[in-house]
Write a protein that holds these residues in place. Structure first.
Motif, PDB file in Angstrom:
ATOM      1  N   LYS A  13       0.818  -1.220   0.000  1.00 37.90           N
ATOM      2  CA  LYS A  13       0.000   0.000   0.000  1.00 37.90           C
ATOM      3  C   LYS A  13       0.849   1.266   0.000  1.00 37.90           C
ATOM      4  CE  LYS A  13      -4.180  -1.744   2.186  1.00 37.90           C
ATOM      5  NZ  LYS A  13      -4.140  -3.079   2.678  1.00 37.90           N
ATOM      6  N   GLU A  14       2.155   1.111   0.234  1.00 41.89           N
ATOM      7  CA  GLU A  14       3.034   2.281   0.340  1.00 41.89           C
ATOM      8  C   GLU A  14       3.458   2.778  -1.040  1.00 41.89           C
ATOM      9  OE1 GLU A  14       3.251   3.446   3.349  1.00 41.89           O
ATOM     10  OE2 GLU A  14       2.307   1.644   4.115  1.00 41.89           O
ATOM     11  N   GLU A  15       3.583   4.104  -1.131  1.00 38.31           N
ATOM     12  CA  GLU A  15       4.036   4.718  -2.375  1.00 38.31           C
ATOM     13  C   GLU A  15       5.481   5.185  -2.216  1.00 38.31           C
ATOM     14  OE1 GLU A  15       0.608   6.704  -4.873  1.00 38.31           O
ATOM     15  OE2 GLU A  15       0.781   7.654  -2.906  1.00 38.31           O
ATOM     16  N   GLN A  94       2.549   6.473 -12.330  1.00 40.71           N
ATOM     17  CA  GLN A  94       2.515   7.897 -12.644  1.00 40.71           C
ATOM     18  C   GLN A  94       3.856   8.567 -12.382  1.00 40.71           C
ATOM     19  OE1 GLN A  94       0.278   8.967  -8.526  1.00 40.71           O
ATOM     20  NE2 GLN A  94       0.155  10.504 -10.075  1.00 40.71           N
ATOM     21  N   THR A  95       3.973   9.765 -12.932  1.00 37.09           N
ATOM     22  CA  THR A  95       5.096  10.631 -12.588  1.00 37.09           C
ATOM     23  C   THR A  95       4.499  11.865 -11.917  1.00 37.09           C
ATOM     24  OG1 THR A  95       5.073  11.743 -14.733  1.00 37.09           O
ATOM     25  CG2 THR A  95       6.527   9.837 -14.507  1.00 37.09           C
ATOM     26  N   ILE A  96       5.265  12.403 -10.981  1.00 40.34           N
ATOM     27  CA  ILE A  96       4.801  13.600 -10.276  1.00 40.34           C
ATOM     28  C   ILE A  96       5.930  14.618 -10.242  1.00 40.34           C
ATOM     29  CG2 ILE A  96       3.129  12.381  -8.819  1.00 40.34           C
ATOM     30  CD1 ILE A  96       5.258  12.626  -6.525  1.00 40.34           C
ATOM     31  N   ARG A  97       5.567  15.856 -10.000  1.00 41.12           N
ATOM     32  CA  ARG A  97       6.536  16.930  -9.805  1.00 41.12           C
ATOM     33  C   ARG A  97       6.417  17.403  -8.362  1.00 41.12           C
ATOM     34  NH1 ARG A  97       8.301  19.122 -14.735  1.00 41.12           N
ATOM     35  NH2 ARG A  97       7.082  18.400 -16.509  1.00 41.12           N
ATOM     36  N   LEU A  98       7.573  17.552  -7.713  1.00 40.11           N
ATOM     37  CA  LEU A  98       7.591  18.059  -6.342  1.00 40.11           C
ATOM     38  C   LEU A  98       8.582  19.205  -6.244  1.00 40.11           C
ATOM     39  CD1 LEU A  98       7.721  14.755  -4.211  1.00 40.11           C
ATOM     40  CD2 LEU A  98       5.775  16.301  -4.461  1.00 40.11           C
ATOM     41  N   ASN A  99       8.153  20.284  -5.610  1.00 40.68           N
ATOM     42  CA  ASN A  99       9.073  21.367  -5.280  1.00 40.68           C
ATOM     43  C   ASN A  99       9.873  20.964  -4.050  1.00 40.68           C
ATOM     44  OD1 ASN A  99       8.272  23.280  -7.256  1.00 40.68           O
ATOM     45  ND2 ASN A  99       6.409  23.666  -6.078  1.00 40.68           N
ATOM     46  N   GLY A 122       8.174  12.897   0.216  1.00 43.81           N
ATOM     47  CA  GLY A 122       7.454  13.882  -0.585  1.00 43.81           C
ATOM     48  C   GLY A 122       6.016  14.001  -0.120  1.00 43.81           C
ATOM     49  N   LYS A 123       5.513  15.238  -0.124  1.00 41.08           N
ATOM     50  CA  LYS A 123       4.123  15.490   0.257  1.00 41.08           C
ATOM     51  C   LYS A 123       3.390  16.015  -0.963  1.00 41.08           C
ATOM     52  CE  LYS A 123       5.713  18.220   3.217  1.00 41.08           C
ATOM     53  NZ  LYS A 123       6.107  19.217   4.173  1.00 41.08           N
ATOM     54  N   LEU A 124       2.353  15.293  -1.354  1.00 38.46           N
ATOM     55  CA  LEU A 124       1.539  15.701  -2.500  1.00 38.46           C
ATOM     56  C   LEU A 124       0.081  15.573  -2.083  1.00 38.46           C
ATOM     57  CD1 LEU A 124       1.642  16.516  -5.532  1.00 38.46           C
ATOM     58  CD2 LEU A 124       1.352  14.095  -6.051  1.00 38.46           C
ATOM     59  N   ASP A 125      -0.576  16.707  -1.878  1.00 36.01           N
ATOM     60  CA  ASP A 125      -1.932  16.735  -1.329  1.00 36.01           C
ATOM     61  C   ASP A 125      -1.924  15.971   0.002  1.00 36.01           C
ATOM     62  OD1 ASP A 125      -2.772  18.185  -3.604  1.00 36.01           O
ATOM     63  OD2 ASP A 125      -3.036  16.318  -4.711  1.00 36.01           O
ATOM     64  N   ARG A 127      -1.110  12.765   0.251  1.00 28.47           N
ATOM     65  CA  ARG A 127      -0.257  11.585   0.096  1.00 28.47           C
ATOM     66  C   ARG A 127       1.150  11.835   0.622  1.00 28.47           C
ATOM     67  NH1 ARG A 127      -0.815  10.968  -6.196  1.00 28.47           N
ATOM     68  NH2 ARG A 127       0.736   9.331  -5.947  1.00 28.47           N
ATOM     69  N   LEU A 128       1.756  10.785   1.192  1.00 26.15           N
ATOM     70  CA  LEU A 128       3.163  10.794   1.552  1.00 26.15           C
ATOM     71  C   LEU A 128       3.866   9.781   0.659  1.00 26.15           C
ATOM     72  CD1 LEU A 128       3.108  10.884   5.456  1.00 26.15           C
ATOM     73  CD2 LEU A 128       3.561  12.760   3.871  1.00 26.15           C
ATOM     74  N   ILE A 129       4.925  10.215   0.008  1.00 26.09           N
ATOM     75  CA  ILE A 129       5.657   9.372  -0.927  1.00 26.09           C
ATOM     76  C   ILE A 129       7.092   9.259  -0.428  1.00 26.09           C
ATOM     77  CG2 ILE A 129       6.430   9.116  -3.311  1.00 26.09           C
ATOM     78  CD1 ILE A 129       3.848  10.930  -3.942  1.00 26.09           C
ATOM     79  N   ILE A 130       7.520   8.036  -0.146  1.00 23.13           N
ATOM     80  CA  ILE A 130       8.871   7.789   0.356  1.00 23.13           C
ATOM     81  C   ILE A 130       9.830   7.863  -0.830  1.00 23.13           C
ATOM     82  CG2 ILE A 130      10.368   6.126   1.527  1.00 23.13           C
ATOM     83  CD1 ILE A 130       7.638   4.975   2.698  1.00 23.13           C
ATOM     84  N   LEU A 131      10.750   8.806  -0.790  1.00 22.95           N
ATOM     85  CA  LEU A 131      11.679   9.015  -1.900  1.00 22.95           C
ATOM     86  C   LEU A 131      12.948   8.210  -1.654  1.00 22.95           C
ATOM     87  CD1 LEU A 131      11.180  12.867  -2.264  1.00 22.95           C
ATOM     88  CD2 LEU A 131       9.962  11.022  -3.444  1.00 22.95           C
ATOM     89  N   ILE A 132      13.308   7.398  -2.652  1.00 27.95           N
ATOM     90  CA  ILE A 132      14.482   6.541  -2.491  1.00 27.95           C
ATOM     91  C   ILE A 132      15.429   6.706  -3.671  1.00 27.95           C
ATOM     92  CG2 ILE A 132      13.294   4.815  -1.080  1.00 27.95           C
ATOM     93  CD1 ILE A 132      13.117   3.028  -3.497  1.00 27.95           C
TER      94      ILE A 132
END
Length: 153
Positions: A13-15, A94-99, A122-125, A127-132
């Motif tokens: 379930k993790e992104e 998907q691909t996302i853009r994060l500042n 990363g925080k998008l709305d 959602r929390l996205i673990i960046l690796i």
């Protein structure tokens, strides 16, 4: 303020997100050929565009519970020291853009072993996205062992 693009994939379930500049290709899952005496997280090897490349199961590498391969399972191919390596993920959609302002540093609760390949959260709305950094998922001896699996067809 700089903006980065990430490929988002799921393990359970993790992104998770990886820098799009490290990704060579995302392809459908294909069955790999097992290699004797390979580390347990190495699923095997596949023929990728005329080259034999190793395939790593990220769930096994991260000690997560594996699930059956389905139609969403993907292989993310990256370049690692001039060689290609494939990583099996549950889904890559998907691909996302994060500042930079939307990326927090790795929480202190994470063990030092795991911290080396986590680049942040990363925080998008909502959602929390673990960046690796997939290049740092393997230690030097594992990289050496896996690089010996790279064969031209």
């Amino acid at each position: 303020m700089s903006e980065k693009q990430f490929v988002v994939f799921k393990l359970g379930k993790e992104e998770y997100g990886i820098d799009i500049m490290n990704v060579k290709e995302i392809g459908p899952y294909q069955e790999s050929v097992k290699i004797p005496n390979a580390p347990d997280f190495v699923e095997g090897i596949i023929n990728y565009r005329g080259k034999v490349i190793p395939i790593i199961c990220l769930k096994k590498r991260f000690n997560l519970v594996s699930k059956e391969v389905d139609n969403n399972t993907r292989i993310i191919v990256i370049n690692l020291n001039e060689k290609q390596i494939g990583f099996i993920v549950d889904e890559a959609s998907q691909t996302i853009r994060l500042n930079d302002s939307n990326i927090d540093s790795t929480p202190d609760i994470v063990s030092s072993v795991d911290r080396k390949y986590l680049t942040g959260v990363g925080k998008l709305d909502e959602r929390l996205i673990i960046l690796i950094d997939l290049e740092k998922v393997l230690n030097e001896s594992e990289k050496t062992q896996i690089s010996k699996m790279d064969v031209e067809l």
